[in-house]
Design a protein around this motif. Structure first.
Motif, mmCIF file in Angstrom:
data_model
loop_
_atom_site.group_PDB
_atom_site.id
_atom_site.type_symbol
_atom_site.label_atom_id
_atom_site.label_comp_id
_atom_site.label_asym_id
_atom_site.label_seq_id
_atom_site.Cartn_x
_atom_site.Cartn_y
_atom_site.Cartn_z
ATOM 1 N N ARG A 1 7.343 -3.061 0.983
ATOM 2 C CA ARG A 1 6.821 -2.773 2.313
ATOM 3 C C ARG A 1 7.452 -1.498 2.868
ATOM 4 N NH1 ARG A 1 8.060 -8.052 5.648
ATOM 5 N NH2 ARG A 1 10.098 -7.602 4.666
ATOM 6 N N PRO B 1 9.661 -3.573 9.050
ATOM 7 C CA PRO B 1 8.378 -3.071 8.526
ATOM 8 C C PRO B 1 7.599 -2.357 9.639
ATOM 9 C CG PRO B 1 8.715 -5.388 7.980
ATOM 10 C CD PRO B 1 9.750 -5.037 8.988
ATOM 11 N N ASP C 1 3.868 0.110 10.785
ATOM 12 C CA ASP C 1 2.498 0.549 10.529
ATOM 13 C C ASP C 1 2.348 1.960 11.094
ATOM 14 O OD1 ASP C 1 1.561 -1.790 9.303
ATOM 15 O OD2 ASP C 1 1.284 -2.738 11.263
#
Length: 370
Positions: free
Chosen positions: A302, A318, A320
Motif C-alpha cells: 500500500r 495509507p 489516496d
C-alpha cells in the motif's frame, strides 16, 4: 576368519562412535558458521540509541477532489451529402477544408429538362383548376352530377401533386449543406455523372465539439449532467466544457459507460480526434500537500507516508492521491493535523520510537524543488 570378524567389528564401532559424537557436541561451531538473523541478534525494541529523524507538522486544507479521465475530442456530426437524382455535375464551389454555412451550395447537377417539366405541370394545374371551377358552376345550375364533380376535384389534386414533384426534382439539382461546418472530403468533380446515393461531399460539424471518455460504474454514480469540466488536450490547450451525457448502458467488454462533455469551438481551431484529459470535480475533501519523494510502501504494497504519534513512534498511514502538481501532491487519508517524517523515513519501521528534530516550515518545499 575369527580374527577378520573381530577387526571389522572394531572398525564399525569406531565409525558409529564418531557419528554419534556430532549429536552431543556443542552448537557453537554451527552458530559461528550460520549466525542468527539480525532481527534475532539485535531486537528492534532493544536499540539503545533512538534513530534521529526530521518531521514536519502538516495541517489539512479543503481541496476539490477531481476525477481525471482520458478521452479524445470528437465532432458532433459527420454527414455525407448525397445526390437524390441523376445528372452530370456542372458545379462544385467547395474544396476540402472549406467552411460552409447551412444552405450553402456543395454540388450542382445539370437541370436538363426539369424546368420544362415544371412549366408543363403548372399548365396542367391551371387547366385542372378551370375544369373544377366549371364543374362547380354546372352543379349550381343542376347540370352536373356528383361523380363528375369528384372526378374534376381528383384531377385538380393530381395536377398539384405533379407540380410539386417536378419542383422538388428541380430543387434537388442543388446539393446544399444541411448545417454549418467544414468540408472534410469531396467525391464528385465537374463532369462526373451522379446517380441517387452518390456522395458529393463529407461535412463535419465542429461547433460545439465533444470530448468523449469512458467511466466506471462507481464514478458514474458520483457525476451529474451539467457539471463543469476542465479539458486539457494533448497539444496543451486548456478548455472549459460542460458534462452533457452519461451513458446508461455499459460496454459488454469493459463494463464502463460512455461520457461526453460539450465545449464551444466557434473558431474551429480544435480538431476532432485529439487526445484529451477530462478533470471533473466530484466534491470537496480535506487534504495535505506533500512531496512525492516522501511516499513509501508497506509490507502489503500500500502507498502511504510514515508519520509520528504523540510518543514519537512511527505510524504508517495509507493515503489516496487526489491531485498531482508542480508544487506537490495532494493526498487524503491522514488525520487533520499530523507529523510527517521528512528525513530518515527509509531507515525506520512501524512502531519504532525515534528522536525527532523538527523541520523548518519551508524545508519540505525546498527539498521538493531540488
Amino acid at each position: 576368519m575369527r580374527k577378520n570378524l573381530i577387526v571389522a567389528t572394531l572398525i564399525a564401532a569406531g565409525i558409529l562412535l564418531w557419528l554419534l559424537s556430532g549429536l552431543f557436541g556443542s552448537n557453537d561451531g554451527d552458530r559461528a558458521a550460520n549466525p542468527p538473523p539480525l532481527a534475532e541478534a539485535q531486537p528492534r525494541e532493544t536499540s539503545r540509541e533512538p534513530v534521529a529523524v526530521r518531521a514536519r507538522e502538516s495541517r489539512a486544507e479543503p481541496r476539490q477532489r477531481t476525477l481525471a479521465l482520458r478521452g479524445r475530442t470528437d465532432n458532433k456530426r459527420t454527414v455525407e451529402v448525397r445526390a437524390e437524382i441523376t445528372g452530370m455535375v456542372i458545379e462544385r464551389p467547395v474544396e476540402r477544408g472549406s467552411r460552409v454555412e447551412a444552405g450553402d451550395l456543395l454540388c450542382r447537377v445539370a437541370v436538363d429538362d426539369r424546368e420544362v417539366a415544371v412549366a408543363e405541370a403548372e399548365a396542367a394545374l391551371k387547366r385542372a383548376r378551370i375544369e373544377y371551377e366549371g364543374a362547380l358552376k354546372l352543379r349550381e345550375m343542376g347540370l352536373q352530377s356528383a361523380t363528375a364533380i369528384a372526378q374534376a376535384e381528383a384531377g385538380l389534386a393530381a395536377a398539384r401533386a405533379t407540380l410539386k414533384r417536378e419542383q422538388l426534382n428541380l430543387e434537388r439539382t442543388a446539393l446544399r449543406a444541411p448545417f454549418a461546418g467544414v468540408v472534410e472530403a469531396v467525391a464528385l468533380e465537374i463532369g462526373d455523372y451522379a446517380t441517387p446515393g452518390t456522395t458529393c461531399a463529407t461535412l463535419l460539424d465542429l461547433d460545439p465539439m465533444l470530448v468523449t471518455a469512458r467511466v466506471s460504474a462507481g464514478d458514474a454514480a458520483r457525476l451529474e449532467v451539467g457539471a463543469p469540466v476542465r479539458a486539457v488536450t494533448a497539444t496543451g490547450r486548456e478548455l472549459t466544457a460542460t458534462l452533457s451525457f452519461i451513458g446508461n448502458q455499459s460496454d459488454t467488454a469493459t463494463r464502463t459507460y460512455a461520457l461526453e462533455a460539450t465545449l464551444p469551438n466557434p473558431d474551429y481551431l480544435l480538431r476532432s480526434g485529439v487526445p484529451a484529459t477530462l478533470e471533473i470535480p466530484t466534491g470537496e475533501v480535506q487534504a495535505h500537500r506533500v512531496s512525492p519523494a516522501l511516499f513509501t510502501l508497506d509490507d502489503a504494497g500500500r502507498l502511504g507516508l510514515r508519520t509520528l504519534d504523540r510518543d514519537n513512534r512511527v505510524v504508517f498511514q495509507p493515503i489516496d492521491i487526489i491531485e498531482d502538481g508542480a508544487e506537490g501532491t495532494w493526498v487524503t487519508g491522514l488525520p487533520s493535523v499530523t507529523r510527517i517524517i521528512t528525513v530518515g523515513q527509509e531507515f525506520v519501521f512501524d512502531g519504532q520510537r525515534v528522536r525527532v528534530e523538527q523541520d523548518e516550515p519551508m524545508a519540505l518545499s525546498a527539498r521538493s524543488a531540488r
